[in-house]
Scaffold this motif. Structure first.
Motif, PDB file in Angstrom:
ATOM      1  N   GLU A 194     -58.390 -38.085   3.605  1.00 13.11           N
ATOM      2  CA  GLU A 194     -57.424 -38.036   4.494  1.00 13.11           C
ATOM      3  C   GLU A 194     -55.822 -37.648   3.953  1.00 13.11           C
ATOM      4  O   GLU A 194     -55.198 -37.171   4.470  1.00 13.11           O
ATOM      5  N   PHE A 195     -55.865 -38.286   2.787  1.00  8.71           N
ATOM      6  CA  PHE A 195     -54.596 -37.995   2.151  1.00  8.71           C
ATOM      7  C   PHE A 195     -54.504 -36.561   1.080  1.00  8.71           C
ATOM      8  O   PHE A 195     -53.350 -36.208   0.925  1.00  8.71           O
ATOM      9  N   GLY A 196     -55.573 -36.305   0.780  1.00  8.95           N
ATOM     10  CA  GLY A 196     -55.554 -34.984  -0.090  1.00  8.95           C
ATOM     11  C   GLY A 196     -54.920 -35.164  -1.321  1.00  8.95           C
ATOM     12  O   GLY A 196     -54.302 -34.120  -1.890  1.00  8.95           O
ATOM     13  N   ILE A 197     -54.812 -36.345  -1.826  1.00  7.13           N
ATOM     14  CA  ILE A 197     -54.143 -36.637  -3.053  1.00  7.13           C
ATOM     15  C   ILE A 197     -55.227 -36.458  -4.369  1.00  7.13           C
ATOM     16  O   ILE A 197     -56.073 -37.072  -4.199  1.00  7.13           O
ATOM     17  N   PRO A 198     -54.736 -35.889  -5.337  1.00  7.81           N
ATOM     18  CA  PRO A 198     -55.687 -35.975  -6.550  1.00  7.81           C
ATOM     19  C   PRO A 198     -55.884 -37.416  -7.102  1.00  7.81           C
ATOM     20  O   PRO A 198     -54.884 -38.042  -7.184  1.00  7.81           O
ATOM     21  N   ILE A 199     -56.933 -37.530  -7.498  1.00  9.45           N
ATOM     22  CA  ILE A 199     -57.488 -38.804  -7.973  1.00  9.45           C
ATOM     23  C   ILE A 199     -58.106 -38.657  -9.279  1.00  9.45           C
ATOM     24  O   ILE A 199     -58.802 -37.999  -9.385  1.00  9.45           O
ATOM     25  N   LEU A 200     -57.696 -39.537 -10.443  1.00  9.88           N
ATOM     26  CA  LEU A 200     -58.291 -39.696 -11.493  1.00  9.88           C
ATOM     27  C   LEU A 200     -58.874 -40.931 -11.618  1.00  9.88           C
ATOM     28  O   LEU A 200     -58.417 -41.932 -11.560  1.00  9.88           O
ATOM     29  N   TYR A 201     -60.355 -41.074 -11.757  1.00  8.20           N
ATOM     30  CA  TYR A 201     -60.990 -42.229 -11.386  1.00  8.20           C
ATOM     31  C   TYR A 201     -61.956 -42.607 -12.636  1.00  8.20           C
ATOM     32  O   TYR A 201     -62.733 -41.680 -13.139  1.00  8.20           O
ATOM     33  N   VAL A 202     -61.939 -43.839 -13.155  1.00  4.63           N
ATOM     34  CA  VAL A 202     -62.562 -44.368 -14.235  1.00  4.63           C
ATOM     35  C   VAL A 202     -63.526 -45.172 -13.916  1.00  4.63           C
ATOM     36  O   VAL A 202     -63.586 -45.982 -12.902  1.00  4.63           O
ATOM     37  N   SER A 203     -65.063 -44.844 -14.221  1.00  2.87           N
ATOM     38  CA  SER A 203     -65.861 -45.791 -13.962  1.00  2.87           C
ATOM     39  C   SER A 203     -66.942 -45.651 -15.134  1.00  2.87           C
ATOM     40  O   SER A 203     -67.244 -44.680 -15.866  1.00  2.87           O
ATOM     41  N   HIS A 204     -68.003 -46.719 -14.961  1.00  2.00           N
ATOM     42  CA  HIS A 204     -69.209 -46.400 -15.925  1.00  2.00           C
ATOM     43  C   HIS A 204     -70.559 -46.639 -14.986  1.00  2.00           C
ATOM     44  O   HIS A 204     -71.584 -46.952 -15.468  1.00  2.00           O
ATOM     45  N   ASP A 205     -70.223 -46.381 -13.921  1.00  2.71           N
ATOM     46  CA  ASP A 205     -71.381 -46.575 -12.821  1.00  2.71           C
ATOM     47  C   ASP A 205     -71.686 -45.153 -12.173  1.00  2.71           C
ATOM     48  O   ASP A 205     -70.845 -44.774 -11.520  1.00  2.71           O
ATOM     49  N   ARG A 206     -72.843 -44.664 -12.495  1.00  2.98           N
ATOM     50  CA  ARG A 206     -73.182 -43.458 -12.311  1.00  2.98           C
ATOM     51  C   ARG A 206     -73.288 -43.286 -10.540  1.00  2.98           C
ATOM     52  O   ARG A 206     -72.916 -42.153 -10.145  1.00  2.98           O
ATOM     53  N   ALA A 207     -73.912 -44.288  -9.839  1.00  2.49           N
ATOM     54  CA  ALA A 207     -74.194 -44.317  -8.588  1.00  2.49           C
ATOM     55  C   ALA A 207     -72.704 -43.999  -7.946  1.00  2.49           C
ATOM     56  O   ALA A 207     -72.701 -43.362  -6.948  1.00  2.49           O
ATOM     57  N   GLU A 208     -71.818 -44.796  -8.579  1.00  4.48           N
ATOM     58  CA  GLU A 208     -70.471 -45.003  -7.699  1.00  4.48           C
ATOM     59  C   GLU A 208     -69.890 -43.523  -7.515  1.00  4.48           C
ATOM     60  O   GLU A 208     -69.297 -42.933  -6.701  1.00  4.48           O
ATOM     61  N   LEU A 209     -70.256 -42.854  -8.784  1.00  4.66           N
ATOM     62  CA  LEU A 209     -69.389 -41.520  -9.208  1.00  4.66           C
ATOM     63  C   LEU A 209     -70.268 -40.395  -8.300  1.00  4.66           C
ATOM     64  O   LEU A 209     -69.685 -39.422  -7.629  1.00  4.66           O
ATOM     65  N   ASP A 210     -71.769 -40.570  -8.272  1.00  2.00           N
ATOM     66  CA  ASP A 210     -72.142 -39.342  -7.157  1.00  2.00           C
ATOM     67  C   ASP A 210     -71.817 -39.583  -5.818  1.00  2.00           C
ATOM     68  O   ASP A 210     -71.721 -38.200  -5.401  1.00  2.00           O
ATOM     69  N   ARG A 211     -71.332 -40.671  -5.517  1.00  3.40           N
ATOM     70  CA  ARG A 211     -70.909 -40.556  -4.133  1.00  3.40           C
ATOM     71  C   ARG A 211     -69.402 -40.446  -4.203  1.00  3.40           C
ATOM     72  O   ARG A 211     -69.183 -39.648  -2.935  1.00  3.40           O
ATOM     73  N   LEU A 212     -68.674 -40.482  -5.093  1.00  3.13           N
ATOM     74  CA  LEU A 212     -67.125 -40.372  -4.900  1.00  3.13           C
ATOM     75  C   LEU A 212     -66.769 -38.891  -5.598  1.00  3.13           C
ATOM     76  O   LEU A 212     -65.761 -38.463  -4.935  1.00  3.13           O
ATOM     77  N   ALA A 213     -67.285 -38.525  -6.578  1.00  3.59           N
ATOM     78  CA  ALA A 213     -66.412 -37.602  -7.533  1.00  3.59           C
ATOM     79  C   ALA A 213     -66.783 -36.287  -7.213  1.00  3.59           C
ATOM     80  O   ALA A 213     -67.864 -35.871  -6.889  1.00  3.59           O
ATOM     81  N   ALA A 214     -65.763 -35.442  -7.183  1.00  2.14           N
ATOM     82  CA  ALA A 214     -65.907 -33.920  -7.051  1.00  2.14           C
ATOM     83  C   ALA A 214     -66.448 -33.399  -8.609  1.00  2.14           C
ATOM     84  O   ALA A 214     -67.138 -32.447  -8.612  1.00  2.14           O
ATOM     85  N   ALA A 215     -65.625 -34.106  -9.541  1.00  2.00           N
ATOM     86  CA  ALA A 215     -66.215 -33.493 -10.916  1.00  2.00           C
ATOM     87  C   ALA A 215     -66.257 -34.727 -11.946  1.00  2.00           C
ATOM     88  O   ALA A 215     -65.630 -35.759 -11.483  1.00  2.00           O
ATOM     89  N   VAL A 216     -67.111 -34.911 -12.915  1.00  2.00           N
ATOM     90  CA  VAL A 216     -67.321 -35.951 -13.684  1.00  2.00           C
ATOM     91  C   VAL A 216     -67.204 -35.451 -15.183  1.00  2.00           C
ATOM     92  O   VAL A 216     -67.728 -34.591 -15.640  1.00  2.00           O
ATOM     93  N   ILE A 217     -66.219 -36.182 -15.735  1.00  2.00           N
ATOM     94  CA  ILE A 217     -65.756 -35.762 -17.029  1.00  2.00           C
ATOM     95  C   ILE A 217     -66.492 -36.920 -18.018  1.00  2.00           C
ATOM     96  O   ILE A 217     -65.987 -37.998 -17.745  1.00  2.00           O
ATOM     97  N   PRO A 218     -67.576 -36.318 -19.008  1.00  2.00           N
ATOM     98  CA  PRO A 218     -67.966 -37.510 -19.812  1.00  2.00           C
ATOM     99  C   PRO A 218     -66.902 -37.953 -20.922  1.00  2.00           C
ATOM    100  O   PRO A 218     -66.178 -36.973 -21.434  1.00  2.00           O
ATOM    101  N   VAL A 219     -66.552 -39.196 -21.275  1.00  2.00           N
ATOM    102  CA  VAL A 219     -65.751 -39.546 -22.214  1.00  2.00           C
ATOM    103  C   VAL A 219     -66.579 -40.423 -23.391  1.00  2.00           C
ATOM    104  O   VAL A 219     -67.381 -41.336 -22.752  1.00  2.00           O
ATOM    105  N   GLY A 220     -66.538 -40.072 -24.510  1.00  2.00           N
ATOM    106  CA  GLY A 220     -66.831 -40.929 -25.631  1.00  2.00           C
ATOM    107  C   GLY A 220     -68.350 -40.652 -25.780  1.00  2.00           C
ATOM    108  O   GLY A 220     -68.897 -39.786 -25.369  1.00  2.00           O
TER     109      GLY A 220
END
Lengths: 207, 235
Positions: free
Chosen positions: A181-207
């Motif tokens: 609804e807000f169309g605001i860019p979001i940078l999102y940190v998680s270590h839960d794959r299922a959460e990201l599959d649902r939310l993320a347009a792109a996933v950047i691996p870190v570490g």
């Protein structure tokens, strides 16, 4: 590009480095605990200074070691939702929500307090002190506080980590709506794959 | 009960004591906060030395502190001469000198209380305030300062108590002059030296107890208010 990040920071024996660019919507930084994901968010927010590199969000350079640019956090217009909420313990929910809103220049406010309170369903909490809130309530207030500061982008550090399953789903739906609804860019940190599959347009691996 | 009625001179002593203590605490609060900030937040060479210097009046015999003040601020002392020459201020044998002695004695306690409280502030809350658009000063005023308030109140009470009880440094530095530097403890000491002074001692001692109790009560109430209903304790 919404986020263009190329930074490195040496902390003792550890080297935190990342290089990525990301487009619209929700971009996730994904990796094991202790990989430096929170440090990366802190660098984008201006709370942690990289040794070298460049951070650019939606065309605005926030940090560039070569050009000696380092905007202080208050000038970066980022809405940061911390893992632990980090509400001001000495202010009521209402004053927490309005803290950034009052400081934001009128031209940057894109969300009115009433709309945010309705969106998050926190109208009944306004007079409470933060310590009396449950984890899910506190996280919703923290999201509201960040949204009301007139941010040009959001940083979210494992906002679901401290919540039980029911609350997780509720906050996750909120984040989806925010994203859409807000169309605001979001940078999102998680270590839960299922959460990201649902939310993320792109996933950047870190570490 | 007539023995409990204060004479005019005794009221004057109480007034002088309050004036000296309040001025001392008010004057020393800003430097105490600055020192507490530097000691809590900054890292530099010589920090241990600064810490020790600030704490010195706490461990030195007060008479020595008074004597050092006499050396520095006396008529021939370097600071005393400077003050006299440029500002026309003399501290020695004046109530202002008593306030300075009380302030120096109160400083270590106040710095300690404020510093502990500053160190207990969650610095990540300051980061949150900054990211919400607050510059360093606003962040300090709206987050750091309110969260440090219980420590500042504790510092004020401790400083006031220390000031109102100050004896050794005061009598050494500014002597025991009625109406000018004879504060409560000095007056009690004086009355003890005079035959038949027991009634005066009793009255002044009761006043001392009442003043200290009042300071504690007021600060507890203030701390509770500052804590927004949290169970706040000053000491």
């Amino acid at each position: 590009m919404s986020f263009e990040v190329d930074v490195s920071l040496r902390r003792g024996e550890r080297e935190i480095a990342a290089r990525f660019s990301a487009g619209e919507g929700l971009t996730a930084l994904f990796g094991p605990s202790g990989a430096g994901k929170t440090s990366l968010l802190d660098m984008v927010a201006g709370l942690l200074r990289p040794d070298r590199g460049r951070i650019c969000v939606s065309g605005t350079v926030l940090f560039d070691s070569a050009a000696r640019i380092d905007l202080p956090p208050e000038q970066r217009a980022c809405g940061y939702v911390f893992q632990d909420g980090r509400l001001f313990p000495h202010r009521r929910v209402r004053d927490n929500l309005l803290y950034g809103w009052k400081l934001a220049p009128a031209g940057r406010r894109w969300l009115e307090p009433d709309a945010a309170i309705a969106f998050l369903g926190i109208g009944h909490l306004l007079e409470r002190m933060p310590r009396s809130l449950s984890g899910g309530e506190a996280q919703r207030v923290a999201i509201g506080r960040a949204l009301l500061s007139g941010p040009r982008f959001l940083l979210m550090d494992e906002p679901l980590a401290s919540l039980d399953a029911a609350r997780r789903d509720e906050i996750m739906r909120l984040i989806e709506r925010m994203r859409d609804e807000f169309g605001i860019p979001i940078l999102y940190v998680s270590h839960d794959r299922a959460e990201l599959d649902r939310l993320a347009a792109a996933v950047i691996p870190v570490g | 009960m007539a023995v409990l009625v204060l004479s005019e001179a005794e009221w004057a002593i109480i007034g002088l004591s309050l004036k000296v203590s309040l001025v001392a605490v008010a004057a020393v609060l800003p430097p105490a906060m600055l020192l507490a900030w530097v000691l809590a937040r900054c890292d530099f060479r010589g920090k241990i030395l600064l810490d020790a210097l600030v704490s010195l009046p706490l461990v030195l015999p007060p008479v020595v502190t008074g004597w050092l003040l006499l050396l520095a601020f006396g008529a021939n002392g370097p600071l005393g001469r400077l003050l006299d020459e440029y500002l026309g201020i003399t501290l020695i044998f004046r109530w202002t000198g008593a306030a300075l002695a009380a302030a120096i004695m109160a400083l270590p306690l106040m710095v300690r209380a404020i510093r502990l409280s500053l160190e207990a502030v969650d610095r990540r809350l300051e980061g949150a305030a900054r990211s919400l658009g607050a510059g360093p000063w606003r962040c300090f005023a709206s987050v750091t300062l309110p969260l440090t308030m219980p420590g500042i109140l504790a510092a004020l009470v401790l400083g006031f108590a220390r000031s109102i009880g100050e004896f050794g440094a005061t009598i050494t530095f500014v002597s025991n002059i009625p109406g000018e530097t004879r504060t409560l403890p000095l007056a009690i000491y004086n009355a003890l030296q005079v035959p038949g002074g027991e009634a005066a001692v009793t009255r002044l001692a009761i006043i001392s107890v009442l003043l200290s109790l009042a300071a504690l009560t007021v600060s507890e109430v203030l701390a509770r208010r500052a804590g927004g209903g949290r169970a706040g304790h000053v000491l």
